[in-house]
Design a protein around this motif. Structure first.
Motif, PDB file in Angstrom:
ATOM      1  N   ALA A   1       0.809  -1.175   0.014  1.00 25.59           N
ATOM      2  CA  ALA A   1      -0.080   0.019   0.088  1.00 25.59           C
ATOM      3  C   ALA A   1       0.868   1.268   0.049  1.00 25.59           C
ATOM      4  CB  ALA A   1      -0.896  -0.086   1.161  1.00 25.59           C
ATOM      5  N   ALA A   2       0.411   2.278  -0.603  1.00 27.18           N
ATOM      6  CA  ALA A   2       0.961   3.565  -0.485  1.00 27.18           C
ATOM      7  C   ALA A   2       0.868   3.988   0.975  1.00 27.18           C
ATOM      8  CB  ALA A   2      -0.018   4.565  -1.269  1.00 27.18           C
ATOM      9  N   PRO A   3       2.174   4.724   1.424  1.00 32.39           N
ATOM     10  CA  PRO A   3       2.238   5.094   2.682  1.00 32.39           C
ATOM     11  C   PRO A   3       1.051   6.168   3.408  1.00 32.39           C
ATOM     12  CG  PRO A   3       3.975   6.156   1.627  1.00 32.39           C
ATOM     13  CD  PRO A   3       3.218   5.049   0.765  1.00 32.39           C
ATOM     14  N   PRO A   4       0.762   6.116   4.574  1.00 32.25           N
ATOM     15  CA  PRO A   4      -0.346   7.104   5.039  1.00 32.25           C
ATOM     16  C   PRO A   4      -0.031   8.575   4.598  1.00 32.25           C
ATOM     17  CG  PRO A   4       0.214   5.278   6.760  1.00 32.25           C
ATOM     18  CD  PRO A   4       1.240   5.062   5.511  1.00 32.25           C
ATOM     19  N   PHE A   5       1.277   8.876   4.992  1.00 33.53           N
ATOM     20  CA  PHE A   5       1.648  10.140   4.634  1.00 33.53           C
ATOM     21  C   PHE A   5       2.772  10.066   3.714  1.00 33.53           C
ATOM     22  CE2 PHE A   5       4.930  13.564   5.156  1.00 33.53           C
ATOM     23  CZ  PHE A   5       4.147  14.531   5.363  1.00 33.53           C
ATOM     24  N   VAL A   6       2.306  11.024   2.543  1.00 34.52           N
ATOM     25  CA  VAL A   6       3.495  11.368   1.403  1.00 34.52           C
ATOM     26  C   VAL A   6       3.715  12.618   1.322  1.00 34.52           C
ATOM     27  CG1 VAL A   6       3.305  11.182  -0.944  1.00 34.52           C
ATOM     28  CG2 VAL A   6       2.201   9.203   0.110  1.00 34.52           C
ATOM     29  N   PRO A   7       5.072  12.939   1.547  1.00 41.29           N
ATOM     30  CA  PRO A   7       5.313  14.470   1.474  1.00 41.29           C
ATOM     31  C   PRO A   7       4.595  15.417   0.247  1.00 41.29           C
ATOM     32  CG  PRO A   7       7.279  12.926   1.564  1.00 41.29           C
ATOM     33  CD  PRO A   7       5.823  12.186   1.397  1.00 41.29           C
ATOM     34  N   GLY A   8       4.175  16.560   0.708  1.00 40.97           N
ATOM     35  CA  GLY A   8       3.702  17.566  -0.418  1.00 40.97           C
ATOM     36  C   GLY A   8       4.909  17.853  -1.295  1.00 40.97           C
ATOM     37  N   GLY A   9       4.318  18.055  -2.536  1.00 41.00           N
ATOM     38  CA  GLY A   9       5.183  18.504  -3.534  1.00 41.00           C
ATOM     39  C   GLY A   9       5.857  17.240  -4.129  1.00 41.00           C
TER      40      GLY A   9
ATOM     41  N   PRO B   1      -5.175  -1.277 -13.214  1.00 36.26           N
ATOM     42  CA  PRO B   1      -3.637  -1.678 -12.962  1.00 36.26           C
ATOM     43  C   PRO B   1      -3.611  -0.888 -11.555  1.00 36.26           C
ATOM     44  CG  PRO B   1      -4.121   0.102 -14.637  1.00 36.26           C
ATOM     45  CD  PRO B   1      -5.426  -0.631 -14.597  1.00 36.26           C
ATOM     46  N   LEU B   2      -4.454   0.317 -11.152  1.00 33.45           N
ATOM     47  CA  LEU B   2      -4.139   0.941  -9.988  1.00 33.45           C
ATOM     48  C   LEU B   2      -4.639   0.029  -8.814  1.00 33.45           C
ATOM     49  CD1 LEU B   2      -4.784   4.625 -10.939  1.00 33.45           C
ATOM     50  CD2 LEU B   2      -2.544   3.614 -10.488  1.00 33.45           C
ATOM     51  N   ASP B   3      -5.410  -0.372  -8.921  1.00 35.58           N
ATOM     52  CA  ASP B   3      -6.105  -1.369  -7.883  1.00 35.58           C
ATOM     53  C   ASP B   3      -5.223  -2.518  -7.234  1.00 35.58           C
ATOM     54  OD1 ASP B   3      -8.572  -0.617  -8.101  1.00 35.58           O
ATOM     55  OD2 ASP B   3      -9.470  -2.339  -9.223  1.00 35.58           O
ATOM     56  N   GLY B   4      -3.897  -2.660  -7.870  1.00 34.81           N
ATOM     57  CA  GLY B   4      -2.706  -3.304  -7.408  1.00 34.81           C
ATOM     58  C   GLY B   4      -2.039  -2.528  -6.332  1.00 34.81           C
ATOM     59  N   VAL B   5      -2.037  -1.371  -6.300  1.00 29.75           N
ATOM     60  CA  VAL B   5      -1.510  -0.414  -5.267  1.00 29.75           C
ATOM     61  C   VAL B   5      -2.642   0.189  -4.159  1.00 29.75           C
ATOM     62  CG1 VAL B   5      -0.281   1.340  -4.757  1.00 29.75           C
ATOM     63  CG2 VAL B   5       0.167   0.183  -6.852  1.00 29.75           C
TER      64      VAL B   5
ATOM     65  N   ASN C   1      -4.413   6.662  -3.704  1.00 28.67           N
ATOM     66  CA  ASN C   1      -4.810   8.059  -3.810  1.00 28.67           C
ATOM     67  C   ASN C   1      -3.937   8.786  -2.761  1.00 28.67           C
ATOM     68  OD1 ASN C   1      -6.161   6.820  -1.403  1.00 28.67           O
ATOM     69  ND2 ASN C   1      -8.021   8.004  -1.468  1.00 28.67           N
ATOM     70  N   ARG C   2      -3.217   8.238  -1.866  1.00 25.45           N
ATOM     71  CA  ARG C   2      -2.391   8.697  -0.984  1.00 25.45           C
ATOM     72  C   ARG C   2      -1.018   9.731  -1.736  1.00 25.45           C
ATOM     73  NH1 ARG C   2      -1.679   4.017   3.471  1.00 25.45           N
ATOM     74  NH2 ARG C   2      -4.169   3.942   4.367  1.00 25.45           N
ATOM     75  N   VAL C   3      -0.932   9.170  -2.758  1.00 26.59           N
ATOM     76  CA  VAL C   3       0.248   9.774  -3.237  1.00 26.59           C
ATOM     77  C   VAL C   3       0.240  11.139  -3.774  1.00 26.59           C
ATOM     78  CG1 VAL C   3       0.998   7.505  -4.349  1.00 26.59           C
ATOM     79  CG2 VAL C   3      -0.264   9.196  -5.673  1.00 26.59           C
ATOM     80  N   TYR C   4      -0.995  11.696  -3.604  1.00 24.66           N
ATOM     81  CA  TYR C   4      -1.188  13.084  -3.612  1.00 24.66           C
ATOM     82  C   TYR C   4      -1.069  13.964  -2.615  1.00 24.66           C
ATOM     83  CZ  TYR C   4      -2.888  12.127  -8.628  1.00 24.66           C
ATOM     84  OH  TYR C   4      -3.093  11.453  -9.886  1.00 24.66           O
ATOM     85  N   GLY C   5      -0.678  13.384  -1.306  1.00 25.86           N
ATOM     86  CA  GLY C   5      -0.439  14.108  -0.281  1.00 25.86           C
ATOM     87  C   GLY C   5      -1.843  14.606   0.522  1.00 25.86           C
ATOM     88  N   ARG C   6      -1.424  15.357   1.509  1.00 25.26           N
ATOM     89  CA  ARG C   6      -2.565  15.987   2.500  1.00 25.26           C
ATOM     90  C   ARG C   6      -3.785  16.419   1.620  1.00 25.26           C
ATOM     91  NH1 ARG C   6      -1.334  15.180   7.577  1.00 25.26           N
ATOM     92  NH2 ARG C   6       0.823  14.901   8.237  1.00 25.26           N
ATOM     93  N   ASP C   7      -3.499  17.341   0.607  1.00 29.89           N
ATOM     94  CA  ASP C   7      -4.414  18.359   0.015  1.00 29.89           C
ATOM     95  C   ASP C   7      -5.254  17.316  -0.961  1.00 29.89           C
ATOM     96  OD1 ASP C   7      -3.352  20.511   1.041  1.00 29.89           O
ATOM     97  OD2 ASP C   7      -2.051  20.930  -0.765  1.00 29.89           O
ATOM     98  N   GLY C   8      -4.812  16.028  -1.338  1.00 27.50           N
ATOM     99  CA  GLY C   8      -5.800  15.190  -2.081  1.00 27.50           C
ATOM    100  C   GLY C   8      -5.521  15.728  -3.482  1.00 27.50           C
TER     101      GLY C   8
END
Length: 461
Positions: A269-277, A312-316, A320-327
């Motif tokens: 899974a994508a990590p719970p927190f992804v850095p902005g930018g 393909p994205l269901d495999g991860v 949606n977390r890769v967009y960071g806190r702003d979504g």
């Protein structure tokens, strides 16, 4: 996105967002496990009403209800009957397309329409009248729904058949006519669980549209990924992918032993927190360049799994977390055939503005379906993801809305989180019919959502 509890002392009050993770709102989450509990949940919605919710894959605020109730239907998850001879399934609305695939593929059947994720419920597929890569051939999901049971605001359960006003108001009605409890769905026969895939590159947008126009009728599934950061002569360059369900003869010997096996793979899974930018013009531009260059100029007959081709994205998990806190905002519109100049202008504006979108797809829609608020209509549809924190994004998308509406097009309500209400009627000509039926069916406004309030579904703006 799944709901998250915000208070240990009041666990029933939950913060809810769409898959884009923007504009969260707090609501009382109710999880009925039986039809009787669903009736009780509707009757006990309270003054702020309620809205049904499935697996939370609507991108915007369609399944949120600030200060009211959200009725999570995923507990209604039984598959009642599979008629393997006729190719019809009767199931609860909380059953996911993933679960249907697990059960149906070994029997030689596939869901008739699937979006880019299989983690949507049957009720959500009806409420959003979802479309897939085969709309130009098969239409949207509701075309394959024979009937459904609908729990309305007064606590009554109705059997709703194709061709009725209530059917057409509910399919695409974003849950605002009631709670779908069960559905009878006509299925697509398949002989294997693999896809035969053709891939080719298009040098620019005109080349892409010409290829799609000339050959789409030959393929059941068709979609193009567009590089929206490419400019100049390469504006709108794309990778075009088409597919058909593979025949047993096309399979290697090992796969023929179990041709209908369905074993989708999953990555961490994508990590719970992804850095902005993280998703900048530079990083997305590099990704797009690599994606376009690694695609073959032309390749035919590659075998892919159903999950790789469609989802393909269901495999991860939690991608949606890769967009960071702003979504992020997913923006999808359709303009009719004959409005190609509008599509060209919008693609050019996106390229000029350097919107960092690595998920951008273009498809052709076929005949419209009868749902009063169904999104698809004959024409070109473009969908893209944009980081929500991009400066000036709201004003820019407002301008695109104006251009789409002026061309007789519309934006998708299942993806929307920011459309202005004054454009809704221009985009959806049956809106007044929908409002009138809702006023008759639900005079107290029991079914309501953040989207419905924002877009003034109760009355004309």
């Amino acid at each position: 996105m799944s709901a998250e509890t915000t208070s240990e002392t009041a666990p029933e009050i939950t913060s809810v967002t769409g898959w884009g993770r923007t504009a969260p709102s707090a609501a009382r989450l109710v999880r009925p496990r039986t039809y009787a509990e669903a009736v009780a949940a509707v009757r006990d919605c309270g003054p702020r009403g309620g809205i049904p919710r499935g697996l939370g894959r609507a991108y915007g605020d369609a399944a949120q209800n600030a200060g009211g109730s959200v009725i999570d239907v995923t507990g209604l998850d039984r598959i009642h009957v599979v008629d393997a001879g006729a190719g019809v399934v009767l199931c609860d609305a909380g059953v996911s397309l993933h679960r249907l695939m697990q059960v149906l593929l070994p029997l030689g059947w596939f869901v008739p329409v699937t979006p880019g994720t299989r983690y949507v419920t049957v009720g959500g597929a009806i409420g959003a009248d979802i479309h897939g890569k085969n709309h130009h051939v098969s239409g949207s999901f509701a075309r394959h729904v024979l009937s459904f049971e609908l729990l309305t605001a007064d606590g009554t359960i109705h059997t709703v058949d194709q061709g009725t006003d209530l059917f057409d108001a509910t399919t695409g009605g974003m849950g605002l006519t009631g709670v779908v409890l069960t559905a009878r769905i006509r299925l697509q026969p398949v002989r294997t669980s693999l896809m035969s895939v053709d891939t080719e590159r298009a040098r620019d947008l005109d080349d892409l549209m010409a290829r799609l126009t000339a050959t789409d009728h030959r393929h059941r599934y068709s979609v193009a990924w567009i590089d929206l950061l490419a400019r100049g002569a390469a504006t709108g360059r794309a990778v075009l992918t088409r597919g058909e369900h593979a025949t047993p003869a096309a399979l290697p010997a090992r796969a023929r032993r179990d041709p209908l096996a369905f074993r989708p793979s999953r990555l961490p899974a994508a990590p719970p927190f992804v850095p902005g930018g993280l998703l900048t013009r530079t990083t997305v531009g590099l990704f797009n360049e690599l994606w376009y260059r690694r695609a073959p100029r032309a390749r035919s007959g590659e075998l892919q799994s159903i999950s790789a081709f469609f989802h393909p994205l269901d495999g991860v998990p939690h991608w949606n977390r890769v967009y960071g806190r702003d979504g992020f905002v997913q923006y999808q519109f359709v303009v009719g055939y004959g409005q190609e100049d509008t599509l060209r202008r919008i693609v050019q504006r996106l390229a000029d503005r350097r919107c960092p979108s690595f998920l951008a797809v273009l498809k052709r829609f076929g005949d419209a379906d009868p749902g009063w608020l169904s999104f698809p209509r004959p024409g070109w549809t473009l969908a893209l993801d944009i980081p929500a924190g991009l400066p000036g994004l709201g004003a820019f998308l407002d301008e695109l809305d104006e251009e789409v509406a002026a061309a007789g097009g519309r934006v998708s309500l299942a993806k929307d989180s920011r459309l202005r209400p004054e454009l809704l009627g221009a985009m959806y000509p049956r809106l007044d019919d929908f409002r009138a039926l809702r006023a008759e069916l639900d005079p107290r406004g029991v079914f309501v959502s953040d989207l419905a309030r924002r877009l003034n579904f109760q009355e004309s703006p």
